[in-house]
Design a protein around this motif. Sequence first.
Motif, PDB file in Angstrom:
ATOM      1  N   THR A   5       0.832  -1.207   0.000  1.00  0.00           N
ATOM      2  CA  THR A   5       0.000   0.000   0.000  1.00  0.00           C
ATOM      3  C   THR A   5       0.865   1.255   0.000  1.00  0.00           C
ATOM      4  OG1 THR A   5      -1.707  -1.185   1.245  1.00  0.00           O
ATOM      5  CG2 THR A   5      -1.829   1.218   1.226  1.00  0.00           C
ATOM      6  N   GLN A   6       1.928   1.242   0.808  1.00  0.00           N
ATOM      7  CA  GLN A   6       2.780   2.413   0.925  1.00  0.00           C
ATOM      8  C   GLN A   6       3.599   2.654  -0.351  1.00  0.00           C
ATOM      9  OE1 GLN A   6       2.840   4.641   3.435  1.00  0.00           O
ATOM     10  NE2 GLN A   6       1.192   3.497   4.429  1.00  0.00           N
ATOM     11  N   GLY A  40       9.942  -8.678  16.172  1.00  0.00           N
ATOM     12  CA  GLY A  40       8.878  -8.909  17.128  1.00  0.00           C
ATOM     13  C   GLY A  40       8.075  -7.666  17.451  1.00  0.00           C
ATOM     14  N   ASP A  41       8.665  -6.475  17.229  1.00  0.00           N
ATOM     15  CA  ASP A  41       7.971  -5.221  17.546  1.00  0.00           C
ATOM     16  C   ASP A  41       7.112  -4.714  16.395  1.00  0.00           C
ATOM     17  OD1 ASP A  41       8.882  -4.824  20.182  1.00  0.00           O
ATOM     18  OD2 ASP A  41      10.813  -4.112  19.436  1.00  0.00           O
ATOM     19  N   MET A  42       7.264  -5.289  15.209  1.00  0.00           N
ATOM     20  CA  MET A  42       6.547  -4.779  14.042  1.00  0.00           C
ATOM     21  C   MET A  42       5.028  -4.779  14.250  1.00  0.00           C
ATOM     22  SD  MET A  42       7.156  -3.366  11.167  1.00  0.00           S
ATOM     23  CE  MET A  42       6.492  -3.016   9.537  1.00  0.00           C
ATOM     24  N   PRO A  43       4.409  -5.837  14.779  1.00  0.00           N
ATOM     25  CA  PRO A  43       2.941  -5.786  14.993  1.00  0.00           C
ATOM     26  C   PRO A  43       2.519  -4.640  15.905  1.00  0.00           C
ATOM     27  CG  PRO A  43       3.742  -8.043  15.145  1.00  0.00           C
ATOM     28  CD  PRO A  43       4.960  -7.163  15.098  1.00  0.00           C
ATOM     29  N   LYS A  44       3.311  -4.375  16.960  1.00  0.00           N
ATOM     30  CA  LYS A  44       2.984  -3.281  17.880  1.00  0.00           C
ATOM     31  C   LYS A  44       2.993  -1.942  17.154  1.00  0.00           C
ATOM     32  CE  LYS A  44       6.251  -1.762  20.522  1.00  0.00           C
ATOM     33  NZ  LYS A  44       7.282  -1.634  21.588  1.00  0.00           N
ATOM     34  N   TRP A  45       4.023  -1.725  16.319  1.00  0.00           N
ATOM     35  CA  TRP A  45       4.121  -0.454  15.594  1.00  0.00           C
ATOM     36  C   TRP A  45       3.009  -0.322  14.554  1.00  0.00           C
ATOM     37  CZ3 TRP A  45       9.884  -1.898  14.734  1.00  0.00           C
ATOM     38  CH2 TRP A  45      10.597  -1.668  15.915  1.00  0.00           C
ATOM     39  N   LEU A  46       2.678  -1.427  13.884  1.00  0.00           N
ATOM     40  CA  LEU A  46       1.609  -1.377  12.879  1.00  0.00           C
ATOM     41  C   LEU A  46       0.257  -1.150  13.535  1.00  0.00           C
ATOM     42  CD1 LEU A  46       2.646  -4.158  10.332  1.00  0.00           C
ATOM     43  CD2 LEU A  46       2.951  -1.683  10.158  1.00  0.00           C
ATOM     44  N   GLN A  47       0.046  -1.703  14.728  1.00  0.00           N
ATOM     45  CA  GLN A  47      -1.196  -1.429  15.461  1.00  0.00           C
ATOM     46  C   GLN A  47      -1.308   0.054  15.805  1.00  0.00           C
ATOM     47  OE1 GLN A  47      -1.187  -4.035  18.862  1.00  0.00           O
ATOM     48  NE2 GLN A  47      -1.403  -5.902  17.630  1.00  0.00           N
ATOM     49  N   PHE A 161       7.697   7.390   9.440  1.00  0.00           N
ATOM     50  CA  PHE A 161       7.517   8.165   8.202  1.00  0.00           C
ATOM     51  C   PHE A 161       6.086   8.040   7.685  1.00  0.00           C
ATOM     52  CE2 PHE A 161       7.263   8.118   3.569  1.00  0.00           C
ATOM     53  CZ  PHE A 161       7.651   9.415   3.287  1.00  0.00           C
ATOM     54  N   TRP A 162       5.571   6.809   7.613  1.00  0.00           N
ATOM     55  CA  TRP A 162       4.206   6.622   7.136  1.00  0.00           C
ATOM     56  C   TRP A 162       3.217   7.408   8.000  1.00  0.00           C
ATOM     57  CZ3 TRP A 162       4.555   0.562   7.347  1.00  0.00           C
ATOM     58  CH2 TRP A 162       5.471   0.127   6.378  1.00  0.00           C
ATOM     59  N   SER A 163       3.461   7.425   9.297  1.00  0.00           N
ATOM     60  CA  SER A 163       2.527   8.072  10.225  1.00  0.00           C
ATOM     61  C   SER A 163       2.474   9.574   9.998  1.00  0.00           C
ATOM     62  CB  SER A 163       2.937   7.765  11.674  1.00  0.00           C
ATOM     63  OG  SER A 163       2.929   6.372  11.908  1.00  0.00           O
ATOM     64  N   VAL A 164       3.642  10.203   9.881  1.00  0.00           N
ATOM     65  CA  VAL A 164       3.668  11.644   9.629  1.00  0.00           C
ATOM     66  C   VAL A 164       3.084  11.950   8.256  1.00  0.00           C
ATOM     67  CG1 VAL A 164       5.132  13.680   9.373  1.00  0.00           C
ATOM     68  CG2 VAL A 164       5.638  11.994  11.167  1.00  0.00           C
ATOM     69  N   ASN A 165       3.454  11.140   7.267  1.00  0.00           N
ATOM     70  CA  ASN A 165       3.010  11.432   5.901  1.00  0.00           C
ATOM     71  C   ASN A 165       1.543  11.107   5.673  1.00  0.00           C
ATOM     72  OD1 ASN A 165       3.998  12.650   3.524  1.00  0.00           O
ATOM     73  ND2 ASN A 165       3.896  10.681   2.472  1.00  0.00           N
ATOM     74  N   LYS A 166       0.948  10.376   6.579  1.00  0.00           N
ATOM     75  CA  LYS A 166      -0.512  10.171   6.512  1.00  0.00           C
ATOM     76  C   LYS A 166      -1.224  11.515   6.525  1.00  0.00           C
ATOM     77  CE  LYS A 166      -4.307   8.298   9.372  1.00  0.00           C
ATOM     78  NZ  LYS A 166      -4.987   7.397   8.423  1.00  0.00           N
ATOM     79  N   ALA A 173       9.080   9.398  -0.377  1.00  0.00           N
ATOM     80  CA  ALA A 173       8.851   7.992  -0.067  1.00  0.00           C
ATOM     81  C   ALA A 173      10.121   7.400   0.538  1.00  0.00           C
ATOM     82  CB  ALA A 173       8.453   7.208  -1.311  1.00  0.00           C
ATOM     83  N   VAL A 174       9.938   6.367   1.351  1.00  0.00           N
ATOM     84  CA  VAL A 174      11.067   5.678   1.994  1.00  0.00           C
ATOM     85  C   VAL A 174      10.949   4.189   1.716  1.00  0.00           C
ATOM     86  CG1 VAL A 174      12.223   5.146   4.165  1.00  0.00           C
ATOM     87  CG2 VAL A 174      11.243   7.419   3.814  1.00  0.00           C
ATOM     88  N   LEU A 175      12.051   3.583   1.253  1.00  0.00           N
ATOM     89  CA  LEU A 175      12.118   2.140   1.054  1.00  0.00           C
ATOM     90  C   LEU A 175      12.895   1.504   2.197  1.00  0.00           C
ATOM     91  CD1 LEU A 175      12.902   1.860  -2.776  1.00  0.00           C
ATOM     92  CD2 LEU A 175      10.716   1.422  -1.629  1.00  0.00           C
ATOM     93  N   GLN A 176      12.472   0.329   2.605  1.00  0.00           N
ATOM     94  CA  GLN A 176      13.097  -0.354   3.735  1.00  0.00           C
ATOM     95  C   GLN A 176      14.328  -1.130   3.236  1.00  0.00           C
ATOM     96  OE1 GLN A 176      12.414  -3.952   5.466  1.00  0.00           O
ATOM     97  NE2 GLN A 176      13.936  -3.135   6.885  1.00  0.00           N
ATOM     98  N   LEU A 177      15.341  -0.353   2.790  1.00  0.00           N
ATOM     99  CA  LEU A 177      16.541  -0.926   2.189  1.00  0.00           C
ATOM    100  C   LEU A 177      17.802  -0.371   2.838  1.00  0.00           C
ATOM    101  CD1 LEU A 177      15.699  -0.675  -1.635  1.00  0.00           C
ATOM    102  CD2 LEU A 177      15.346  -2.645  -0.122  1.00  0.00           C
TER     103      LEU A 177
END
Length: 320
Positions: A5-6, A40-47, A161-166, A173-177
């Motif tokens: 989506t991003q 392990g923290d990714m679900p918490k941040w996505l929530q 980044f996604w949160s602010v840019n919402k 855009a930022v790639l996870q690279l």
Amino acid sequence: MIFDTQYQELWERMSYTKVATQLPILKAITSQVINQINSGDMPKWLQAFDALPESIKTKPNWHTPAVTVEGLVSDGDILEQSLKRMIPWRKGPFHLFDTYIDSEWRSDMKWHRLQSCLPDLKYKTVLDVGCGNGYYLMKMASQQADLLLGIEPGLLQNVQFWSVNKYLQCQAAVLQLKMEHLPQQMGCFDVVLSMGVLYHRKSPIEHIEHLMQCLAPDGTLILETIVVEGDERTCLIPQGRYAQMRNVWFLPSVDMLCLWMSKLGFKEVEVVDFSVTTTEEQRRTDWMLFHSLSDFVDMELCRTIEGYELPCRLMIKCKR
């Protein structure tokens, strides 16, 4: 998946720029990296991201030190609670409606130094290596660049980044690279930024060469790194930590770094800023609750706690 989506709009926008020739390989590499995510923290941040309230109306303000979005949001308390679940905020500040994110770094101070040496970005392609949560990309977003792309392996920083840019809704855009994920000889970016990255590289010369290969002919590189006093033969290799950072490898003198750039073939190598990092610029806040610069240096002795020189940051500008 949220990454799809991003990135959907990014791939479309990129196809109309000079980076289009690299689009297939960038998509393939990005997909491979995302499929290997294990945090392990990714679900918490996505929530926390999913809980962000909707805005009623928004308006960016490009003239403040913070990345600022004015207007109304449906629930200001939920906004602040969600953003605080993404602590620590290293770069910033950000001011989203009534919530002020006072980040560890006063990145607006570095932005002031950077802004004065940036070329005209209108219709240009820009790459920010190790961009963190995208603060500098967002500050450049008012300058009508064709592409503002950051790469940042940190998952939390991507979600920030996604949160602010919402709400900001800028074209960056930022790639996870990581840098090493990028193809060799891309040759398609008009401006490349590498700030606070070089001293973390085991092979700094290879990093600089890769930065050059990302640049289009006559493209501009702006590189910022920690340096030490000395002549063109001086380079500090810390025995252990440096200001409590584990992964610091090479801290050259100003003259040595400029020699590296010239020897690698860069032209018009120019020192545009030299500044000592202070506890005004980097400090602990309510949005970064862990140890910060004041815990790692002795300002009276003007030394790090390991006995090295205080961090001095050099910003240079040069062309391919």
